[in-house]
Design an enzyme around this catalytic site. Structure first.
Site, PDB file in Angstrom:
ATOM      1  NE  ARG A 151      58.114  42.512  65.809  1.00 45.04           N
ATOM      2  CZ  ARG A 151      57.047  43.394  66.335  1.00 45.04           C
ATOM      3  NH1 ARG A 151      56.304  44.060  65.583  1.00 45.04           N
ATOM      4  NH2 ARG A 151      56.897  43.377  67.747  1.00 45.04           N
ATOM      5  N   GLY A 197      62.057  48.875  71.051  1.00 47.33           N
ATOM      6  CA  GLY A 197      61.177  49.602  72.445  1.00 47.33           C
ATOM      7  C   GLY A 197      60.159  48.671  72.536  1.00 47.33           C
ATOM      8  CG  ASN A 203      44.240  48.389  87.199  1.00 42.70           C
ATOM      9  OD1 ASN A 203      43.861  48.279  88.487  1.00 42.70           O
ATOM     10  ND2 ASN A 203      43.343  49.116  86.145  1.00 42.70           N
ATOM     11  CG  ASN A 223      48.541  58.012  74.806  1.00 47.33           C
ATOM     12  OD1 ASN A 223      47.401  58.280  75.110  1.00 47.33           O
ATOM     13  ND2 ASN A 223      48.883  56.734  74.575  1.00 47.33           N
ATOM     14  CE1 TYR A 263      56.639  53.096  73.762  1.00 51.94           C
ATOM     15  CE2 TYR A 263      55.171  55.307  73.675  1.00 51.94           C
ATOM     16  CZ  TYR A 263      56.158  54.190  73.116  1.00 51.94           C
ATOM     17  OH  TYR A 263      56.501  54.569  71.742  1.00 51.94           O
ATOM     18  CB  THR A 313      53.252  49.567  63.067  1.00 51.73           C
ATOM     19  OG1 THR A 313      52.376  49.908  64.170  1.00 51.73           O
ATOM     20  CG2 THR A 313      54.207  50.861  62.835  1.00 51.73           C
TER      21      THR A 313
END
Length: 444
Positions: free
Chosen positions: A213, A287, A296, A344, A350, A385
């Protein structure tokens, strides 16, 4: 949901535009059968490549004299003769009168000499200055226009120019609609043009991971459109979507967890058993995200992202190389992210892996070149997306607009850049990270 819909309508309304909310301009993307650009191309500069630029572009494009008043959809400036800081005034002298003649969705490409390969001090300084110029011009353009810089190895001249054409055709077309403010380096490696530029991947076998997808499915479709046979790979749990993608591209489906230690062996075996050949194109698209502030974050979130996003591409590629399971002129393409360039909040796992993909490209580009191939990566920004559609309205609308094109990109924009890297005609494009982000305000 009603309130969310209302906010979206308001933010994207003519009223919002009147009060200064960026709306973006409709981007002209590639469509088979349509001209690469919708208006003529102007060539400027007097560098060593101007003769080759003219002979290469006069076939697929209509050329226009710089002094004409007709709108132009392409400007290519050969800056390879700029050899001193004082010479940079040539940029102003040429571009200043051009800026009012640019059509919507225009493409500006500045050609320079790769600074790291220049021995003369003045010439190296001047070549590096081109990056600031091209990125700044990109931020001044409007109505979907973009600007890029292409650094060309000093050994390439007008008698040895075939390796540049693939990049020019990509940048001077709708295929690069969401690529803006980027720098691409071209090495001195011979690369022949395809028999048909509409099918630049004809005769090549591709593997696309995460193909069930989203971006992966569109990558598979685009590679197939350009002539490749495609092995579509995804986890067994995504079997239905994987089969749909494979059927759509007339390829084969291979349910496979990329973290399986035997993944490379299974890929090679499938290519041999179903196609009787080695893998020519390897796209590491699979990914995941598992976001949490580091304080956390549990180790399961870290491990999953690390193993799927980075460890799997590295180990699969290494094993395929060791097994001699990649074909002639192999192309390996990684998927990084602006999170790997700028970082980020809440994405330490990531961002680490996506920066690692850049390291993956840096570490292996010489090895792939020795095989007559290349390795590069795309670094998407805000792409429309299902995941971004599920974001809260405020962050989503801000994210869409935090770039020079003032809108989100489409999955096809990532796929077009992957297809450009995947072509044998692009094998001189090696070791590059191209951001598909509309020149995001985050990162460099």
């Amino acid at each position: 949901m009603a309130k969310k819909g209302f906010l979206e309508q308001l933010i994207n309304s003519p009223l919002a535009a009147k009060v200064g909310v960026p709306q973006g301009y409709p981007l002209r993307r590639y469509k088979a059968g349509e001209p690469l650009l919708h208006a003529p191309v102007v060539i400027g500069g007097q560098g060593r490549l101007v003769e080759a630029l003219t002979s290469t572009l006069e076939g697929p494009y209509k050329l226009l004299k710089a002094e004409a008043d007709t709108p132009r959809a392409g400007i290519v400036f050969d800056a390879t003769e700029i050899a001193r800081p004082e010479d940079l005034k040539q940029l102003y002298d040429f571009f200043n009168p051009q800026m009012r003649k640019i059509a919507d969705n225009a493409r500006i490409v500045v050609i320079g000499t790769t600074p790291e390969l220049i021995e003369d001090t003045d010439a190296r300084i001047a070549a590096r200055a081109l990056e600031g110029f091209s990125r700044s011009v990109a931020k001044e353009l409007r109505k979907g226009a973009t600007a890029q810089l292409v650094y060309v190895d000093p050994a390439i001249d007008s008698n040895n120019f075939t390796q540049v054409e693939s990049t020019l055709r990509f940048l001077l077309s709708g295929k690069s609609a969401y690529v803006d403010g980027q720098v691409i380096r071209i090495t001195d490696v011979s690369a022949a043009a395809p028999a048909d530029w509409e099918q630049p991947l004809a005769g090549r076998l591709a593997v696309v991971t995460g193909a069930a997808r989203g971006i992966g499915a569109v990558i598979a479709e685009t590679l197939s459109r350009d002539g490749a046979k495609v092995i579509c790979v995804d986890i067994p749990q995504a079997g239905e979507g994987l089969t749909q993608t494979a059927n759509k591209v007339k390829g084969t489906a291979l349910p496979l967890d990329v973290t399986d230690p035997a993944a490379a062996d299974k890929l090679a075996a499938h290519a041999d058993e179903r196609y009787g050949r080695k893998i020519d194109i390897l796209v590491h698209n699979a990914g995941v995200t598992r976001d949490k502030l580091l304080v956390n974050m549990d180790d399961s979130r870290w491990n999953m992202v690390q193993n799927i996003n980075l460890v799997a591409p590295v180990r699969i590629t290494e094993k395929l190389l060791e097994a001699n399971a990649l074909g002639d002129s192999p192309a390996v393409i990684g998927v990084s992210s602006i999170a790997g360039i700028a970082g980020n909040r809440g994405q330490t796992n990531y961002g680490t892996t996506k920066a690692g993909v850049i390291g993956f490209v840096d570490a292996l580009h010489d090895r792939l070149a020795d095989l007559g191939g290349n390795i590069n990566a795309v670094a998407p920004g805000f792409i429309e997306t299902d995941m971004t559609a599920a974001m809260p309205t405020g962050p989503r609308e801000v994210g869409r607009r935090m770039n020079s094109l003032q809108q989100g990109g489409q999955t096809i924009d990532v796929a077009e850049t992957v297809a450009y890297f995947a072509a044998a005609a692009s094998k001189a494009v090696n070791g590059n990270i191209v951001r598909v982000c509309g020149q995001s305000m985050l990162g460099a």
